[in-house]
Design a protein around this motif. Sequence first.
Motif, short mmCIF file in Angstrom:
data_model
loop_
_atom_site.label_atom_id
_atom_site.label_comp_id
_atom_site.label_asym_id
_atom_site.label_seq_id
_atom_site.Cartn_x
_atom_site.Cartn_y
_atom_site.Cartn_z
N UNK A 152 0.52 -1.57 -0.02
CA UNK A 152 0.29 -0.16 -0.37
C UNK A 152 0.69 1.54 0.16
N UNK A 153 2.07 1.11 0.36
CA UNK A 153 2.45 2.31 1.01
C UNK A 153 3.29 2.60 -0.62
N UNK A 154 3.80 1.30 -1.35
CA UNK A 154 4.30 1.34 -2.52
C UNK A 154 3.72 2.47 -3.64
N UNK A 155 2.40 1.90 -3.29
CA UNK A 155 1.05 2.31 -4.43
C UNK A 155 1.16 3.38 -4.26
N UNK A 159 1.74 6.52 -7.12
CA UNK A 159 0.74 7.85 -7.43
C UNK A 159 1.53 8.97 -7.17
N UNK A 160 2.27 9.42 -6.16
CA UNK A 160 2.69 10.42 -7.10
C UNK A 160 3.88 10.57 -7.50
N UNK A 161 4.65 9.46 -7.76
CA UNK A 161 5.25 9.49 -8.95
C UNK A 161 4.81 9.02 -10.24
N UNK A 162 3.70 9.18 -10.35
CA UNK A 162 2.33 9.37 -11.75
C UNK A 162 1.98 10.42 -11.89
N UNK A 163 2.14 11.86 -10.86
CA UNK A 163 0.98 12.70 -10.36
C UNK A 163 2.16 13.98 -11.22
#
Length: 264
Positions: A152-155, A159-163
């Motif tokens: 969950x932490x990696x997800x 998401x932050x990296x994708x943003x």
Amino acid sequence: MLRFCGRELCLCLAIAAAAMVAAWLLGWWRPRAGFHLFIPEELACYRGGPGDPGLYLALLGRVYDVSSGRRHYEPGAHYSGFAGRDASRAFVTGDYSEAGLVDDVSGLSYSDMLTLQNWLSFYEKNYEFVGKVVGRFYGADGLPTPALTLVEAMIIKGLEASEQEMKEKQKFPPCNAEWSASRGTRLWCSQKSGGVSRDWIGVPRKLYKPGAKEAHCVCVRTTGPPSDQMLDSPLHRNRGDLDHPSLGEYTGCPPLATTCSFPP
């Protein structure tokens, strides 16, 4: 003689019954929780074969009834290897061998974790959630394990990296590109390139990213303030992002040309 989970129903029912008793004794199964806790051996009975009690698969420890998608998961179907088990890793790697159809997702990237999250959303939307697997991702109490907390932490990191990547893409949209053996390479910018629509065209530039082996072509805004300055800032030189330190010009291409051609 009874065969395990496939040809005869009796052994599967016995395993299910034993699992339910163990669950009751250990407090695993709580009717009001709305889901069942499976042990892996019990889940293995749900492969959709003759006499099997159902057709289930698990992803990141969550079990779904995929009977409505039987043609994809039943014995002999392309994704039959996913049935009756948690094969989370294979959703990313595409390795459908017995060695690849496992729940161990260690070593996968942030991007891979986002792929798993997308698959999880797919199953949540299209199939019925029926329980959890006791093991890597959930404990005997049905609560998440440290392994699931790490996922969950990696997800979240993904998401932050994708943003951030999306913001970068809006700032520096990829160029249009084409190549032919007779005419060579052509790079050009338009008001929609790289899937990014905008009200400016821009010019092709090389964008160098830390860690990347090669630069890639992006379209760069040529007027107004840099993207990191306010629109009404009086300090800019009306050159858009042309002076960004990570950019480089293409040799042989006019600095403000919207198209760069390189013969073979």
